[in-house]
Design a protein around this motif. Sequence first.
Motif, mmCIF file in Angstrom:
data_model
loop_
_atom_site.group_PDB
_atom_site.id
_atom_site.type_symbol
_atom_site.label_atom_id
_atom_site.label_comp_id
_atom_site.label_asym_id
_atom_site.label_seq_id
_atom_site.Cartn_x
_atom_site.Cartn_y
_atom_site.Cartn_z
ATOM 1 N N ARG A 67 -7.543 -5.015 -10.729
ATOM 2 C CA ARG A 67 -7.953 -5.684 -9.535
ATOM 3 C C ARG A 67 -6.898 -4.963 -8.295
ATOM 4 N N PHE A 68 -5.790 -4.695 -8.501
ATOM 5 C CA PHE A 68 -4.858 -4.139 -7.668
ATOM 6 C C PHE A 68 -4.619 -2.713 -8.161
ATOM 7 N N THR A 69 -4.294 -1.941 -6.975
ATOM 8 C CA THR A 69 -4.042 -0.617 -6.914
ATOM 9 C C THR A 69 -2.756 -0.473 -6.037
ATOM 10 N N ILE A 70 -1.811 0.062 -6.243
ATOM 11 C CA ILE A 70 -0.845 0.670 -5.879
ATOM 12 C C ILE A 70 -0.565 2.113 -5.358
ATOM 13 N N SER A 71 -0.558 2.493 -4.474
ATOM 14 C CA SER A 71 -0.584 4.003 -3.787
ATOM 15 C C SER A 71 0.703 4.187 -2.968
ATOM 16 N N ARG A 72 0.849 5.587 -2.598
ATOM 17 C CA ARG A 72 1.793 5.778 -1.484
ATOM 18 C C ARG A 72 1.541 6.980 -0.770
ATOM 19 N N ASP A 73 1.967 7.253 0.378
ATOM 20 C CA ASP A 73 1.904 8.287 1.342
ATOM 21 C C ASP A 73 3.408 8.758 1.766
ATOM 22 N N ASN A 74 3.869 9.574 0.972
ATOM 23 C CA ASN A 74 5.345 9.900 1.325
ATOM 24 C C ASN A 74 5.464 10.779 2.649
ATOM 25 N N ALA A 75 4.474 11.341 3.131
ATOM 26 C CA ALA A 75 4.695 11.691 4.494
ATOM 27 C C ALA A 75 4.641 10.842 5.488
ATOM 28 N N LYS A 76 4.184 9.629 5.340
ATOM 29 C CA LYS A 76 4.148 8.361 6.362
ATOM 30 C C LYS A 76 5.148 7.453 5.696
ATOM 31 N N ASN A 77 6.028 7.714 4.747
ATOM 32 C CA ASN A 77 6.727 6.730 4.202
ATOM 33 C C ASN A 77 6.317 5.501 4.286
ATOM 34 N N THR A 78 5.171 5.198 3.369
ATOM 35 C CA THR A 78 4.428 4.030 3.363
ATOM 36 C C THR A 78 4.040 4.043 1.856
#
Length: 122
Positions: A67-78
């Motif tokens: 149900r949940f998905t974790i992700s990241r954008d290292n260019a945005k530090n988020t």
Amino acid sequence: QVQLVESGGGLVQAGGSLRLSCAASGRTFSRSPMGWFRQAPGKEREFVAVITWSGATTYYSDSVKGRFTISRDNAKNTVYLQMNTLKPEDTAVYYCAQGRLGTIKEDDYNYWGQGTQVTVSS
């Protein structure tokens, strides 16, 4: 010094979706695993999800898997937590955390955000 600021919480009906964001300051974000934890009223804080520094590997608690998905954008530090098919038992304050090790244990995380409230109505 690392600062983490969560956003995106709110009130949603059961079955709905929310996306949490966690913006990080500092130079270590792109090299650090990131985790999401939550604390429901009257309960201890619990692990929700973790992602490695590259984003290549993720791991979820059984209660949110699928149900949940974790992700990241290292260019945005988020780092993000996409939450779908929300249930009333998902109601909690959600915290992001930055750690040295990508584990499910709170003690392995050095920095914590202030939390964002998620309330799921039935």
